[in-house]
Enzyme design. Structure first.
Site, PDB file in Angstrom:
ATOM      1  N   ASP A   1       0.841  -1.181   0.000  1.00 44.27           N
ATOM      2  CA  ASP A   1       0.000   0.000   0.000  1.00 44.27           C
ATOM      3  C   ASP A   1       0.883   1.240   0.000  1.00 44.27           C
ATOM      4  OD1 ASP A   1      -2.445  -1.299  -0.022  1.00 44.27           O
ATOM      5  OD2 ASP A   1      -2.525  -1.462   2.173  1.00 44.27           O
TER       6      ASP A   1
ATOM      7  N   CYS B   1     -13.952  13.428  -5.568  1.00 42.40           N
ATOM      8  CA  CYS B   1     -15.278  13.695  -6.130  1.00 42.40           C
ATOM      9  C   CYS B   1     -16.243  14.054  -5.012  1.00 42.40           C
ATOM     10  CB  CYS B   1     -15.784  12.482  -6.893  1.00 42.40           C
ATOM     11  SG  CYS B   1     -14.838  12.082  -8.362  1.00 42.40           S
TER      12      CYS B   1
END
Length: 666
Positions: free
Chosen positions: A350, A436
């Protein structure tokens, strides 16, 4: 069955026992699902049995739990994580759409079942929605599909009592005074649906597969006409985006027809939300020819491919973090291979697990950070979930019109942690942060807290905000706002974009190589050939073999330099274009004057250089750098007089011919 709780709950125990933990829900793709990105027209004849099963599992994860004082229907205890097996794009899309529609009419469907005295389970509620959507007509059975016993049994019960169910629906409509069930929905939900249905389709051109000119030609053959803007749309039309030179818009009504064109099935045109295209264009504008880029999240597969397509003319590598399994890596390589991408490297760790000094990332100059966000700014939530591998809980949040405070706090903390980790990479010069979300807690406040943290330390230059730079080939005007934001509307989804760039060190000595590289990026050396090293020539040959586009017709895109924008408080920062302008002004003041160089010069050392360049003290740092490069390159220079004319820039012999003050070559 009417009149009793019946045994319908036991018909699908694997559904009712599944968990509603959205973060654990995963989607598995069968081999070959990326061969063709086909989309079948969705009809009202019913679906395959497997789609009902998948929709029921999704609905179980996103259905709204009622308060105890309002709880009239119990769906069972959730404890096992569901695993969706979706065969193709059509199955994926329809499963989510069916589940989302069931969620929107959950109250109505539960009321119908209670009125009919039918005890519900998730699968039954999903199939009831589909039955009433078909006007209680029989479903078309597909011969090639494998039947699912639970689906067939529930379908038999529902169809047997369809008259009583239809009567219950009619009573509900009379109760709410609704001409159709759409009027039962809250007004905010109806407006959101209207906005989503009118939202133009955004696609980007995969330049690995086809050039812009060939796309325009093929669309013309298909009967499409190019117009100026979305306001001019009229059936078979399209327009160019004002920010990104490789992005097109089409009317939303043409979606099913477009997705069956060879341009889409062959991955020449790719359907994706514009916010992701804005992010990759902003990142690409900050790169030079051999800079690498880190994509912090693996979720957005299409975004990675778009980033790869934009770096087609460079030697940049794209490092993608978080590819945990070999199966996932094989799936991604298969997808990228079909799309033509070649410069992508997958990392298992990650992003937050990778150290800032990782030797694999020492050439990375830009980090593209697209963190998981609430996503309430998106116009088409199902496409967003499928394309960006987002959280299915977005469907519930969109229906409710808000995100819970706890979820928003967790998201913001995670976003801040990832942004601060990105700021620790000392070699990185810029970070592109894009969401978003419509919440300041995930946007401006996250960026502000990260900048105030000082996490980058005192040994490197701090970060500052600069306006985003999009393609120089686009029709967009230079942005003067620090943040780039688009509000959700009928023509675009919502988007937030921030660019963090390191401040320029005023004491930094700029090498001649960097000056020439930046000047080439800015297009100031048009037509001038600069001698390349053996290593650079070798890299160029490797890149030439990688370019497999025939008749592209695309000129290499001119990127913007990292320090294109300046802050007034940093007076010492000078861009390449400003430095060239200073040279022009000083040369014009030298009317009728000249400088004679009349010595045979041996290779000059760094200590002797100031003495040799004493006569160049009137030049700017940029001019001195050019002189240094000339003197160090030649062992012996013949006597030569260089006349500085008022309207000319005199460049060193190694990069002649000269360029006039108007920017034209003689």
């Amino acid at each position: 069955v009417p009149g009793s709780k019946s045994n319908l709950v036991s018909l699908h125990e694997d559904v009712t026992n599944d968990t509603s933990d959205l973060s654990e829900m995963k989607i598995s793709y069968e081999k070959g699902s990326v061969e063709k990105g086909t989309m079948t027209v969705i009809g009202k004849n019913g679906y395959h049995d497997s789609i009902y099963i998948n929709a029921a599992k999704i609905f179980q994860c996103i259905h709204i739990e009622k308060r105890k004082d309002r709880l009239m229907v119990r769906y069972g205890d959730d404890s096992v994580s569901p695993m969706l097996t979706l065969k193709d794009e059509y199955s994926q899309h329809v499963s989510y759409e069916l589940a989302f529609n069931t969620l929107k009419y959950q109250d109505l469907l539960e009321e119908i079942l209670l009125d009919s005295r039918v005890y519900p389970c998730h699968l039954l509620v999903v199939m009831l929605y589909d039955l009433q959507d078909r006007k209680f007509q029989a479903r078309k059975i597909f011969d090639e599909e494998e039947p699912v016993a639970e689906v067939r049994k529930i379908e038999h019960y529902l169809f047997r009592f369809r008259t009583k169910l239809a009567a219950a629906l009619a009573r509900c409509r009379i109760k709410h005074g609704a001409l159709s069930i759409e009027y039962i929905l809250p007004e905010t939900v109806r407006k959101q649906e209207q906005r989503a249905s009118a939202l133009p389709l955004c696609v980007w051109i995969n330049t690995f597969k086809i050039s812009l000119q060939d796309v325009f030609r093929d669309l013309k053959k298909e009967g499409f006409t190019r117009v100026e803007s979305v306001s001019d749309f009229n059936r078979y039309t399209y327009c160019m985006d004002q920010h990104c030179h490789d992005v097109l818009f089409f009317p939303s009504s043409l979606k099913e027809e477009l997705l069956n064109l060879d341009l889409f099935t062959d991955f020449k045109l790719v359907l994706q939300d514009k916010s992701r295209s804005l992010a990759v264009h902003s990142a690409q504008a900050l790169l030079t020819t051999d800079d690498d880029i880190i994509v912090a999240h693996v979720g957005s597969h299409l975004t990675i491919a778009h980033m790869s397509a934009l770096t087609i003319h460079s030697m940049s590598k794209i490092f993608v973090c978080g590819v945990k399994s070999s199966a996932k890596a094989a799936e991604l390589r298969n997808l990228f291979s079909h799309m033509g991408c070649k410069n992508i490297q997958l990392l298992q760790e990650d992003f937050t697990e990778i150290g800032p000094t990782d030797p694999r990332l020492q050439k990375a100059k830009v980090i593209l950070l697209l963190p998981q966000c609430s996503g309430l700014g998106v116009g088409n939530p199902i496409d967003f979930i499928l394309n960006e591998h987002g959280d299915a809980g977005l469907l519930r949040d969109l229906f409710q019109g808000s995100v819970s405070e706890d979820k928003l706090r967790i998201l913001a903390e995670r976003q801040l942690n990832e942004l601060m980790h990105a700021m620790k990479f000392n070699k990185v010069q810029a970070i592109v942060y894009c969401t978003c979300s419509v919440y300041r807690e995930e946007n401006e406040l996250v960026v502000k807290k990260a900048l105030e943290s000082g996490v980058e330390g005192n040994k490197v230059q701090p970060y500052r905000l600069i306006p985003p730079v999009f393609s120089t080939c686009s029709n967009s005007k230079a942005s003067t706002e620090i943040f780039f934001k688009m509000e959700p509307s009928e023509i675009s989804s919502g988007c937030f974009l921030a660019i963090l760039a390191r401040e320029k060190d005023s004491s930094e000595n700029v090498s001649v190589k960097d000056i020439l590289a930046h000047a080439a990026v800015k297009g100031l050396l048009d037509g001038i050939v600069v001698e390349k090293s053996k290593e650079e020539r070798k890299k160029q040959k490797v890149m030439q073999r990688r370019r497999n586009i025939t008749g592209s017709g695309i000129e290499p895109k001119i990127a913007e330099v990292l320090h294109h924008h300046t802050v007034p408080s940093i007076k010492a920062e000078v861009s390449v274009s400003k430095a060239v302008s200073n040279i022009q002004q000083k040369n014009m003041k030298q009317t009728n004057s000249y400088v004679q160089r009349k010595k045979s010069i041996d290779p000059v050392s760094d200590t002797a250089l100031p003495r040799v360049l004493k006569h160049t003290s009137h030049l700017s740092p940029m001019g001195k750098a050019y002189e240094r490069q000339t003197l160090a390159r030649k062992a012996h220079v013949e006597r030569k007089r260089v006349v500085l004319k008022p309207v000319e820039i005199v460049l060193p012999p190694v990069i002649t011919p000269y360029v006039s003050a108007q920017g034209n070559k003689p």
